[in-house]
Design an enzyme around this catalytic site. Structure first.
Site, PDB file in Angstrom:
ATOM      1  N   HIS A 159     115.032  12.546  52.257  1.00  0.00           N
ATOM      2  CA  HIS A 159     113.814  13.137  51.716  1.00  0.00           C
ATOM      3  C   HIS A 159     112.714  12.090  51.574  1.00  0.00           C
ATOM      4  CE1 HIS A 159     116.364  16.580  50.735  1.00  0.00           C
ATOM      5  NE2 HIS A 159     115.253  17.264  50.502  1.00  0.00           N
ATOM      6  N   LYS A 206     110.490  12.017  45.987  1.00  0.00           N
ATOM      7  CA  LYS A 206     111.412  12.995  45.401  1.00  0.00           C
ATOM      8  C   LYS A 206     112.070  12.404  44.165  1.00  0.00           C
ATOM      9  CE  LYS A 206     115.181  16.182  46.463  1.00  0.00           C
ATOM     10  NZ  LYS A 206     114.479  17.278  45.749  1.00  0.00           N
TER      11      LYS A 206
END
Length: 261
Positions: A152, A156
């Protein structure tokens, strides 16, 4: 005459929140009536909200009977109280924020049943991610040796991702009890990643990535890799649209987009 369904977007300043605002602005029969953010200025049009939309900085400011739906793309720290508030005020939550514990989700499900309010918590609104989880669960019957790699963007907040953890839970439901490499020794702490019931999960956080996951299965003389990639946050909006159209048919909180498709 059909009534317009009113939507509050919590976390509307973020990348996902802005995508959600744009989605609702373009959905027939739905209207953004409010946004929730502790740092927003009182200028809705600056954030692509309708000029008539109200901006609130905290939950205590939100009046009763304001909205029918609550879209939440906030933070792991805020999401539990947000969803609890929504359920208590009979606003149907559609939640894409991850990071809640199993215990918190269980408490919210109990509350939703008590209040008879339907809603959805989805670790991922992308159709490719939902299919990855479905395929991985099926493959686990035949390949008990499995590891998960999720990748990600660097901003995040939680690790592992909600999607990776949901994938591990679904695999564990369908897999013989198994521990790969039980005698291994780590010479560098945590180098083998997190462990969910014998399933290793590895989290990567790097600039340029959006949301990606690989599930790697190994067997005697063969391997199977299932992978999904989300290259644009707009890919999640079809799932949010489906949720908005379907959660008013529910009378309790449901976990996982696949359960309303």
């Amino acid at each position: 005459m059909k009534m317009t369904k009113k939507v509050l977007v919590a976390g509307f300043m973020g990348a996902m929140g802005q995508k959600a605002v744009n989605l609702v602005n373009n959905m027939s029969g739905f209207e953004v009536v409010a946004g929730l953010s502790p740092i927003a200025e009182d200028n809705p049009e600056q954030y692509h909200l309708p000029a008539s939309a109200k901006i609130f900085k905290n939950l205590t400011e939100i009046p009763d009977n304001l909205a029918d739906f609550w879209i939440d793309f906030t933070t792991p720290k805020a999401v539990y109280e947000n969803v609890k508030f929504a359920l208590q005020h009979h606003i149907r939550p559609v939640v894409g924020t991850t990071g809640m514990s199993d215990e918190q989700e269980a408490e919210l499900i109990v509350l939703s049943k008590k209040e008879k309010v339907g809603g959805l918590i989805a670790p991922n609104f992308g159709m490719s991610a939902v299919l990855l989880m479905k395929f991985a669960k099926e493959a686990a019957k035949y390949f008990p040796d499995v590891e998960i790699i999720e990748m990600h963007h660097a901003d995040k907040k939680d690790a592992p991702s909600g999607t990776a953890l949901a994938t591990a839970k679904m695999i564990a439901e369908n897999r013989p009890e198994h521990q790969t490499a039980p005698d291994e020794v780590e010479t560098l702490k945590n180098v083998r990643g997190g462990d969910y019931q014998g399933i290793k999960i590895h989290s990567v956080r790097l600039p340029c990535y959006i949301a990606h996951e690989q599930v790697l299965f190994g067997g005697p003389g063969e391997a199977l890799t299932i992978r999904q990639d989300s290259f644009d946050r707009g890919s999640f909006m079809n799932g949010v649209k489906v949720a908005l159209e379907k959660v008013d048919q529910l009378d309790e909180l449901v976990i996982g987009l696949e359960n309303i498709l």
